[in-house]
Design a protein around this motif. Structure first.
Motif, mmCIF file in Angstrom:
data_model
loop_
_atom_site.group_PDB
_atom_site.id
_atom_site.type_symbol
_atom_site.label_atom_id
_atom_site.label_comp_id
_atom_site.label_asym_id
_atom_site.label_seq_id
_atom_site.Cartn_x
_atom_site.Cartn_y
_atom_site.Cartn_z
ATOM 1 N N ASP A 243 0.604 -1.170 0.149
ATOM 2 C CA ASP A 243 -0.044 -0.034 -0.105
ATOM 3 C C ASP A 243 0.762 1.276 -0.109
ATOM 4 O O ASP A 243 0.640 2.316 -0.712
ATOM 5 C CB ASP A 243 -0.910 0.024 1.027
ATOM 6 C CG ASP A 243 -0.534 -0.033 2.757
ATOM 7 O OD1 ASP A 243 0.603 -1.132 2.695
ATOM 8 O OD2 ASP A 243 -0.380 0.687 3.345
ATOM 9 N N THR A 244 1.664 1.388 0.840
ATOM 10 C CA THR A 244 2.561 2.726 1.221
ATOM 11 C C THR A 244 4.009 2.113 1.666
ATOM 12 O O THR A 244 4.289 1.097 2.195
ATOM 13 C CB THR A 244 1.868 3.573 2.110
ATOM 14 O OG1 THR A 244 1.765 2.886 3.286
ATOM 15 C CG2 THR A 244 0.580 4.132 1.620
ATOM 16 N N TYR A 284 9.536 1.289 -4.728
ATOM 17 C CA TYR A 284 9.133 2.585 -5.281
ATOM 18 C C TYR A 284 9.404 2.905 -6.900
ATOM 19 O O TYR A 284 8.525 3.265 -7.481
ATOM 20 C CB TYR A 284 9.610 3.654 -4.613
ATOM 21 C CG TYR A 284 8.918 4.961 -4.642
ATOM 22 C CD1 TYR A 284 7.916 5.146 -3.732
ATOM 23 C CD2 TYR A 284 9.294 6.069 -5.664
ATOM 24 C CE1 TYR A 284 7.125 6.463 -3.764
ATOM 25 C CE2 TYR A 284 8.692 7.302 -5.410
ATOM 26 C CZ TYR A 284 7.431 7.478 -4.559
ATOM 27 O OH TYR A 284 6.770 8.592 -4.937
ATOM 28 N N THR A 290 2.611 1.636 -4.068
ATOM 29 C CA THR A 290 2.109 2.853 -4.596
ATOM 30 C C THR A 290 2.864 4.159 -4.175
ATOM 31 O O THR A 290 3.712 4.136 -3.254
ATOM 32 C CB THR A 290 0.595 3.145 -4.050
ATOM 33 O OG1 THR A 290 0.616 3.580 -2.580
ATOM 34 C CG2 THR A 290 -0.252 1.673 -4.217
ATOM 35 N N LYS A 291 2.400 5.205 -4.824
ATOM 36 C CA LYS A 291 3.132 6.589 -4.391
ATOM 37 C C LYS A 291 2.568 7.151 -3.335
ATOM 38 O O LYS A 291 2.915 8.503 -2.956
ATOM 39 C CB LYS A 291 3.366 7.318 -5.684
ATOM 40 C CG LYS A 291 4.043 6.812 -6.929
ATOM 41 C CD LYS A 291 5.518 6.520 -6.478
ATOM 42 C CE LYS A 291 6.253 6.133 -7.883
ATOM 43 N NZ LYS A 291 5.878 4.709 -8.357
ATOM 44 N N GLU A 292 1.362 6.802 -2.831
ATOM 45 C CA GLU A 292 0.606 7.444 -1.925
ATOM 46 C C GLU A 292 1.317 7.170 -0.444
ATOM 47 O O GLU A 292 2.259 6.594 -0.080
ATOM 48 C CB GLU A 292 -0.587 6.727 -1.711
ATOM 49 C CG GLU A 292 -1.565 6.750 -2.728
ATOM 50 C CD GLU A 292 -1.901 8.405 -3.092
ATOM 51 O OE1 GLU A 292 -2.038 9.208 -2.234
ATOM 52 O OE2 GLU A 292 -2.313 8.728 -4.416
ATOM 53 N N ASP A 293 0.943 8.529 0.419
ATOM 54 C CA ASP A 293 1.604 8.303 1.916
ATOM 55 C C ASP A 293 0.704 7.825 2.662
ATOM 56 O O ASP A 293 -0.589 8.104 2.690
ATOM 57 C CB ASP A 293 2.025 9.921 2.164
ATOM 58 C CG ASP A 293 3.214 10.532 1.303
ATOM 59 O OD1 ASP A 293 3.984 9.839 0.926
ATOM 60 O OD2 ASP A 293 2.880 11.745 1.053
ATOM 61 N N GLN A 294 1.312 7.129 3.725
ATOM 62 C CA GLN A 294 0.205 6.685 4.798
ATOM 63 C C GLN A 294 -0.295 7.731 5.471
ATOM 64 O O GLN A 294 0.108 8.528 5.796
ATOM 65 C CB GLN A 294 1.089 5.709 5.596
ATOM 66 C CG GLN A 294 0.364 5.006 6.703
ATOM 67 C CD GLN A 294 1.351 3.883 7.618
ATOM 68 O OE1 GLN A 294 1.959 4.621 8.306
ATOM 69 N NE2 GLN A 294 1.247 2.706 7.586
ATOM 70 N N TRP A 299 -4.614 7.260 0.775
ATOM 71 C CA TRP A 299 -4.286 5.989 1.415
ATOM 72 C C TRP A 299 -5.548 5.025 1.197
ATOM 73 O O TRP A 299 -5.317 3.816 1.138
ATOM 74 C CB TRP A 299 -3.528 6.230 2.973
ATOM 75 C CG TRP A 299 -3.152 4.923 3.443
ATOM 76 C CD1 TRP A 299 -2.463 3.963 2.863
ATOM 77 C CD2 TRP A 299 -3.326 4.436 4.818
ATOM 78 N NE1 TRP A 299 -2.079 2.878 3.889
ATOM 79 C CE2 TRP A 299 -2.721 3.498 5.094
ATOM 80 C CE3 TRP A 299 -4.017 5.334 5.897
ATOM 81 C CZ2 TRP A 299 -2.847 2.809 6.409
ATOM 82 C CZ3 TRP A 299 -3.938 4.693 7.161
ATOM 83 C CH2 TRP A 299 -3.420 3.277 7.523
ATOM 84 N N TYR A 311 -2.835 -4.141 1.780
ATOM 85 C CA TYR A 311 -2.503 -3.339 2.996
ATOM 86 C C TYR A 311 -1.765 -4.112 4.049
ATOM 87 O O TYR A 311 -2.077 -5.272 4.294
ATOM 88 C CB TYR A 311 -3.515 -2.561 3.676
ATOM 89 C CG TYR A 311 -4.154 -1.551 3.062
ATOM 90 C CD1 TYR A 311 -3.869 -0.127 2.945
ATOM 91 C CD2 TYR A 311 -5.298 -1.701 1.953
ATOM 92 C CE1 TYR A 311 -4.496 0.773 2.342
ATOM 93 C CE2 TYR A 311 -5.835 -0.674 1.394
ATOM 94 C CZ TYR A 311 -5.625 0.462 1.553
ATOM 95 O OH TYR A 311 -6.337 1.687 0.823
ATOM 96 N N THR A 450 12.234 7.877 2.464
ATOM 97 C CA THR A 450 11.319 7.957 1.569
ATOM 98 C C THR A 450 11.720 9.031 0.736
ATOM 99 O O THR A 450 11.742 9.050 -0.573
ATOM 100 C CB THR A 450 10.026 8.782 2.372
ATOM 101 O OG1 THR A 450 9.739 7.764 3.247
ATOM 102 C CG2 THR A 450 8.950 9.338 1.413
#
Length: 480
Positions: A243-244, A284, A290-294, A299, A311, A450
């Motif tokens: 997921d992140t 990454y 994914t490129k999303e942030d927790q 998210w 997840y 990150t």
């Protein structure tokens, strides 16, 4: 008196009759009285127990007395429980007041107005004032900072508890709640093993996995997990396995063998840090994560738009109103009930919460009863586990729920998450791995990783330099 209260009264009677004190895992079972007296027949003992039970259930006496005298005053009008989120506390209050003689106006949740990591400072500010504080919630990443400060926490012995009252709990929770002088300062109501929560429809379509057992073969270790992520990309499915980066980090940071600091509070940067940083960059770069942030809105969105297979979630992410619920769009959402859980590539746990006693507490009896209800008493702990889908801090209770199949999680299509997570919980080992500064250290490290994964930092060595620069700003540790 409701049904649960009558059950508690019966348990109390049996405990008194056998002159035995019960801890977490024991007070759901009647005492063995076969050897208490050779002169009393079995039928006479049963008759006496029934008579005492009837008398007890008709009285106002609910539970056995505390192990020792409560030293906290009774001058307050309601129990105040401080936390940074009501996700747990509000449900605990609801369950507690629904099943005891205490009413909702006798217990209040106080939001300290922060996120979990920031609560460390917010509590200190709160305690410096005159506001009411009876119990408050501590987080694993900074609990040691509080239980080793007598200005912030008082011994649970002041509420009449002894350490043996918590014998039925997971050992690591008692160890973490004990200060450097061997004084028990906090009790946890939960264990927090995690797993891999995945989309069942996508797993069947892309991988042919129709059951959690079949899916586990695709995620059984990190090499296999990575190979599966590559296969999805090679097959033309633009979907991430993780997921992140934050989700991956929760799994990896738990499995770090050493604490972040040595005995002299010097920062330790070892090969494990490099292994994770390089893995994060690989994931990454190749779209395996994914490129999303927790914690961002995105998210939750990826849980419905087919951009991630799953997840990394732990126990407290899986109940009503939780992260998984948000990821599914809530009841009636696009992916509601389309997830299952499996063990994933490695065992892990995420955080954990403890109830601590404030030296300002002025509601001793109800504070004792609240802690006992969720951390000591097996009957009420089981009731709460089923009420909230909470993995409670009692292996015997959790095993009984798994064995009788009484938990069905709608978010997981009716699957019992406890049947997967119960085995993981038995392997949790946090002793010697946490420090009072973990929240700040891990935040500094994760931010540096990150940036490295995104290409904002050119090399691993540069990443370590940035990490150390930020870690050096943490008061109380040494960075070389």
């Amino acid at each position: 008196m409701n049904k649960l209260k009558k059950s508690l009264a019966l348990i109390a009677t049996l405990a008194i009759a056998s002159t035995a004190f019960y801890a977490c895992g024991d007070d759901s079972q009647p005492a063995n009285t076969d050897s208490t007296s050779d002169s009393v027949s079995e039928s006479e003992s049963e008759s006496e127990s029934e008579s005492e039970s009837e008398s007890e259930s008709e009285s106002d006496i609910d539970d056995p007395a505390p192990s020792a005298e409560i030293k906290v005053p009774e001058t307050g009008d309601k129990l105040s429980i401080l936390c940074w989120t009501g996700d747990d506390v509000e449900k605990m209050i609801e369950n507690f007041t629904d099943n005891t003689d205490y009413t909702a106006d006798q217990v209040e949740y106080v939001n300290v107005g922060s996120k979990g990591g920031e609560a460390r400072e917010e509590y200190a500010n709160y305690f410096a004032g005159d506001e009411d504080a009876d119990l408050f919630v501590l987080e694993a990443d900074w609990i040691l900072d509080y239980i080793n400060n007598d200005e912030y926490t008082a011994p649970l012995a002041d509420l009449g508890f002894s350490e043996s009252d918590f014998d039925g709990c997971y050992d690591y929770t008692v160890s973490i709640g004990t200060d450097n002088n061997g004084v028990l300062k906090a009790a946890s109501w939960q264990a927090t093993p995690g797993g891999y929560v995945y989309r069942t429809d996508l797993a069947e379509e892309y991988l042919g996995a129709k059951t959690p057992e079949e899916m586990q073969e695709f995620v059984k270790d990190w090499d296999t997990f990575t190979a599966t992520a590559k296969k999805l990309q090679d097959d033309g499915h633009k979907i991430a396995m993780a997921d992140t980066l934050g989700g991956m980090w929760q799994v990896w940071q738990y499995n770090r063998a050493k604490a972040w600091l040595d005995a002299d509070n010097k920062l330790i940067v070892d090969d494990y840090c490099k292994t994770y940083a390089e893995l994060a960059k690989d994931y990454y770069t190749n779209g395996y994560v994914t490129k999303e942030d927790q914690w961002s809105d995105g998210w939750y969105a990826i849980g419905q738009d087919d951009s991630t297979m799953g997840y990394f979630f732990c126990t407290w992410c899986l109940g009503k109103g939780s992260m998984l619920s948000n990821a599914e769009g809530g009841e009636g959402g696009k992916t509601f009930g389309k997830y299952n859980i499996t063990a994933g590539p490695s065992g892990w746990a995420w955080g954990g919460s403890w109830l601590a006693l404030s030296p300002k507490c002025d509601n001793g009896t109800i504070a004792h009863d609240f802690i006992k209800y969720f951390t000591v008493d097996a009957t009420t702990a089981k009731d709460y586990a089923l009420f909230k889908s909470e993995f409670v801090n009692n292996p015997d209770v959790m095993k009984s729920i798994v064995d009788d199949g009484s938990n069905k999680n709608d978010l997981l299509g009716g699957q019992d998450q406890f049947s997967v997570l119960y085995e993981s919980a038995s392997t949790i080992d946090m002793d010697g791995k946490i420090t009072a500064f973990d929240a700040q250290i891990k935040d500094a490290f994760n931010q540096a990783v990150t940036k490295y994964a995104k290409g904002d930092i050119a090399s691993y060595d540069d990443m370590v330099t940035e990490f150390k620069t930020n870690a050096a700003k943490i008061e109380g540790i040494t960075v070389e």
